[in-house]
Design a protein around this motif. Structure first.
Motif, mmCIF file in Angstrom:
data_model
loop_
_atom_site.group_PDB
_atom_site.id
_atom_site.type_symbol
_atom_site.label_atom_id
_atom_site.label_comp_id
_atom_site.label_asym_id
_atom_site.label_seq_id
_atom_site.Cartn_x
_atom_site.Cartn_y
_atom_site.Cartn_z
ATOM 1 N N PHE A 55 0.879 -1.097 0.203
ATOM 2 C CA PHE A 55 0.079 -0.039 -0.087
ATOM 3 C C PHE A 55 0.900 1.257 0.064
ATOM 4 O O PHE A 55 1.777 1.339 0.711
ATOM 5 C CB PHE A 55 -0.911 -0.023 1.300
ATOM 6 N N GLU A 56 0.571 2.261 -0.768
ATOM 7 C CA GLU A 56 1.384 3.535 -1.063
ATOM 8 C C GLU A 56 1.483 4.155 0.415
ATOM 9 O O GLU A 56 2.367 4.799 0.889
ATOM 10 C CB GLU A 56 0.430 4.415 -2.008
ATOM 11 N N GLU A 57 0.176 4.151 1.243
ATOM 12 C CA GLU A 57 0.612 4.765 2.355
ATOM 13 C C GLU A 57 1.582 4.213 3.541
ATOM 14 O O GLU A 57 2.378 4.917 4.054
ATOM 15 C CB GLU A 57 -0.979 4.785 3.207
ATOM 16 N N LEU A 58 1.537 2.803 3.332
ATOM 17 C CA LEU A 58 2.461 2.135 4.216
ATOM 18 C C LEU A 58 3.797 2.419 3.692
ATOM 19 O O LEU A 58 4.825 2.472 4.634
ATOM 20 C CB LEU A 58 2.267 0.754 4.281
ATOM 21 N N ARG A 59 3.964 2.388 2.521
ATOM 22 C CA ARG A 59 5.291 2.561 1.936
ATOM 23 C C ARG A 59 5.939 4.094 2.232
ATOM 24 O O ARG A 59 7.308 4.303 2.606
ATOM 25 C CB ARG A 59 5.490 2.623 0.356
ATOM 26 N N GLU A 60 4.918 5.166 2.180
ATOM 27 C CA GLU A 60 5.133 6.540 2.386
ATOM 28 C C GLU A 60 5.643 6.753 3.861
ATOM 29 O O GLU A 60 6.552 7.241 4.446
ATOM 30 C CB GLU A 60 4.187 7.442 2.090
ATOM 31 N N LEU A 61 4.955 5.830 4.713
ATOM 32 C CA LEU A 61 5.097 5.941 6.561
ATOM 33 C C LEU A 61 6.406 5.441 6.770
ATOM 34 O O LEU A 61 7.219 5.949 7.720
ATOM 35 C CB LEU A 61 3.967 5.163 7.107
ATOM 36 N N ILE A 62 6.945 4.322 5.913
ATOM 37 C CA ILE A 62 8.019 3.797 6.359
ATOM 38 C C ILE A 62 9.198 4.718 5.985
ATOM 39 O O ILE A 62 10.107 4.768 6.620
ATOM 40 C CB ILE A 62 8.246 2.473 5.470
ATOM 41 N N VAL A 63 9.282 5.273 4.900
ATOM 42 C CA VAL A 63 10.328 5.976 4.265
ATOM 43 C C VAL A 63 10.237 7.440 5.531
ATOM 44 O O VAL A 63 11.567 7.878 5.808
ATOM 45 C CB VAL A 63 9.905 6.678 2.819
ATOM 46 N N GLY A 70 13.666 10.975 -0.753
ATOM 47 C CA GLY A 70 14.405 10.681 -1.922
ATOM 48 C C GLY A 70 14.217 9.279 -2.197
ATOM 49 O O GLY A 70 14.647 8.609 -3.270
ATOM 50 N N CYS A 71 14.055 8.530 -1.149
ATOM 51 C CA CYS A 71 14.007 6.989 -1.199
ATOM 52 C C CYS A 71 12.861 6.535 -1.338
ATOM 53 O O CYS A 71 11.548 7.097 -1.046
ATOM 54 C CB CYS A 71 14.658 6.185 0.141
ATOM 55 N N GLU A 72 12.350 5.362 -1.917
ATOM 56 C CA GLU A 72 11.000 4.507 -2.052
ATOM 57 C C GLU A 72 11.449 3.162 -1.237
ATOM 58 O O GLU A 72 12.104 2.652 -1.072
ATOM 59 C CB GLU A 72 10.956 4.362 -3.524
ATOM 60 N N ALA A 73 9.991 2.684 -0.922
ATOM 61 C CA ALA A 73 10.046 1.280 -0.086
ATOM 62 C C ALA A 73 9.008 0.493 -1.152
ATOM 63 O O ALA A 73 8.226 0.735 -1.493
ATOM 64 C CB ALA A 73 9.312 1.608 1.213
ATOM 65 N N MET A 74 9.638 -1.177 -1.127
ATOM 66 C CA MET A 74 8.877 -2.020 -1.469
ATOM 67 C C MET A 74 8.393 -3.025 -0.288
ATOM 68 O O MET A 74 9.309 -3.353 0.496
ATOM 69 C CB MET A 74 9.245 -2.785 -2.536
ATOM 70 N N ILE A 75 7.122 -3.458 0.004
ATOM 71 C CA ILE A 75 6.947 -4.216 1.078
ATOM 72 C C ILE A 75 7.123 -5.468 0.540
ATOM 73 O O ILE A 75 6.964 -5.983 -0.617
ATOM 74 C CB ILE A 75 5.377 -3.711 1.283
ATOM 75 N N THR A 76 7.544 -6.550 1.841
ATOM 76 C CA THR A 76 7.989 -7.765 1.446
ATOM 77 C C THR A 76 7.272 -8.585 2.717
ATOM 78 O O THR A 76 6.826 -8.200 3.495
ATOM 79 C CB THR A 76 9.508 -7.733 1.415
#
Length: 368
Positions: A55-63, A70-76
């Motif tokens: 989910f985009e919201e989760l990826r943004e919260l992790i970063v 400037g980084c991005e996240a992928m959920i695993t």
């Protein structure tokens, strides 16, 4: 004959067991996290696949939690799922993997399946600070290597100062080395530095919800990096049908109450570490290797007292306390130490203390 480690399935059949061997958090979770899980279940979201990258919201919260603009996240599927994906996706271009002993063994095993050699630098010494130094790294580093840097270091509890990481990064940049910083225990550490702040172009940061939020059984983690590097992984995700929706809902809820939850969790962890330290200091043998530990665990050296690490673990298990032998994480030194998790109920820490006090010195002629 060495004591045989019990299976996790067998341990799960023991409802009164004090789980102090997996570094998982066993405190009552935030109410918001439980509510998110229940709400997701009521809406039957378990019947749907999730977005491939999370989910985009989760990826943004992790970063945002890491502060890595400037980084991005992928959920695993757990941080280990991310590590497996890194190792297998990057393996064709790697000359070797560099890790530590003690350390966490699985990334080395993953790349070896792809034919990549592994160098484990021994760090079990006070002189080394129980961590990898730039001088030791310089002896083994080579172009095209992947450096797997666990920080804080599981299983010893040591962590790296910023100047130590700067020296490591200087070597990595000179040899075109990618660094994977395993930050599973970052939320328990004091003054933690992210390698990605120093070496953003070639650092992948792994993120876990198993420890600080206690979602171990839900299997949720992430990989964070600059788009140019992360794209090498997102083009073919290891799980194109996405990680558990319920787990992601719980993680989102947890990140939104992180500050208040961490205050409670870190206080409990520090309190329990003091109980364990006092028990070891007053007990028949053993010494805590790293104080303060920057993880939610302590490593205790038991060498020279007639016990192996497996025997100590078996003796405590008879008293309904599960701790972990160093043999799982160190071929060279595993018989010499055990690891005790501390983000647990205080009653479990007290039970550990009583069980440790019941151990006795072993001599060639038997107990003394």
């Amino acid at each position: 004959m060495p004591a045989r480690a019990p299976s996790f399935e067998a341990l799960l059949r023991r409802p009164d067991l004090a789980w102090m061997g997996q570094n998982t958090t066993h405190l009552e979770p935030p109410a918001e996290v439980v509510a998110a899980l229940l709400d997701s279940t009521r809406r039957r979201e378990f019947q749907f696949y999730a977005p491939a990258l999370g989910f985009e919201e989760l990826r943004e919260l992790i970063v945002a939690d890491l502060g890595l603009a400037g980084c991005e996240a992928m959920i695993t599927d757990g941080a280990v799922g991310g590590l497996h994906h890194i190792c297998t996706a990057l393996a064709p271009g790697l000359s070797r993997l560099i890790t530590t002993d003690p350390g966490w063994p699985w990334p080395g095993r993953f790349v070896q399946l792809e034919g990549v050699p592994v160098t484990a630098v021994e760090v079990y010494s006070a002189e080394a600070g129980y961590k990898l130094g730039a001088a030791e790294l310089a002896r083994v580093i080579e172009p095209g290597a992947l450096l797997y840097l666990i920080d804080p270091l599981n299983p010893l509890g040591s962590s790296y100062r910023r100047d130590e990481l700067e020296a490591i990064v200087e070597l990595a940049r000179a040899h075109d080395v990618i660094i994977v910083q395993d930050c599973t225990y970052r939320h328990f550490a004091d003054g933690h530095t992210l390698v990605a702040e120093l070496y953003p172009e070639a650092t992948l940061t792994t993120y876990s919800f198993s420890k600080w939020l206690g979602l171990a059984g839900l299997r949720l983690g992430a990989i964070v990096g600059r788009p140019a590097l992360l794209d090498r992984l997102t083009a073919t995700p290891s799980n194109p049908l996405g990680a558990s929706i319920a787990a992601q809902r719980a993680a989102i809820a947890g990140l939104k109450v992180k500050d208040s939850w961490l205050r409670e969790l870190r206080q409990a962890n520090r309190r329990n570490q003091q109980i364990v330290i006092r028990a070891v200091e007053r007990g028949p043998f053993g010494r805590v290797l790293v104080q303060p530990s920057h993880g939610n665990f302590l490593a205790v050296d038991i060498g020279g007292h007639g016990w192996t690490a497996d025997q100590v673990c078996a003796a405590l298990l008879e008293r309904d306390v599960f701790i972990r032998s160093g043999t799982y994480q160190s071929p060279a030194f595993g018989d010499r130490f055990v690891k005790i998790s501390t983000s647990v109920p205080a009653a479990w820490a007290e039970r550990f203390a009583a069980a440790w006090a019941g151990l006795v010195l072993q001599t060639p002629d038997g107990p003394r």
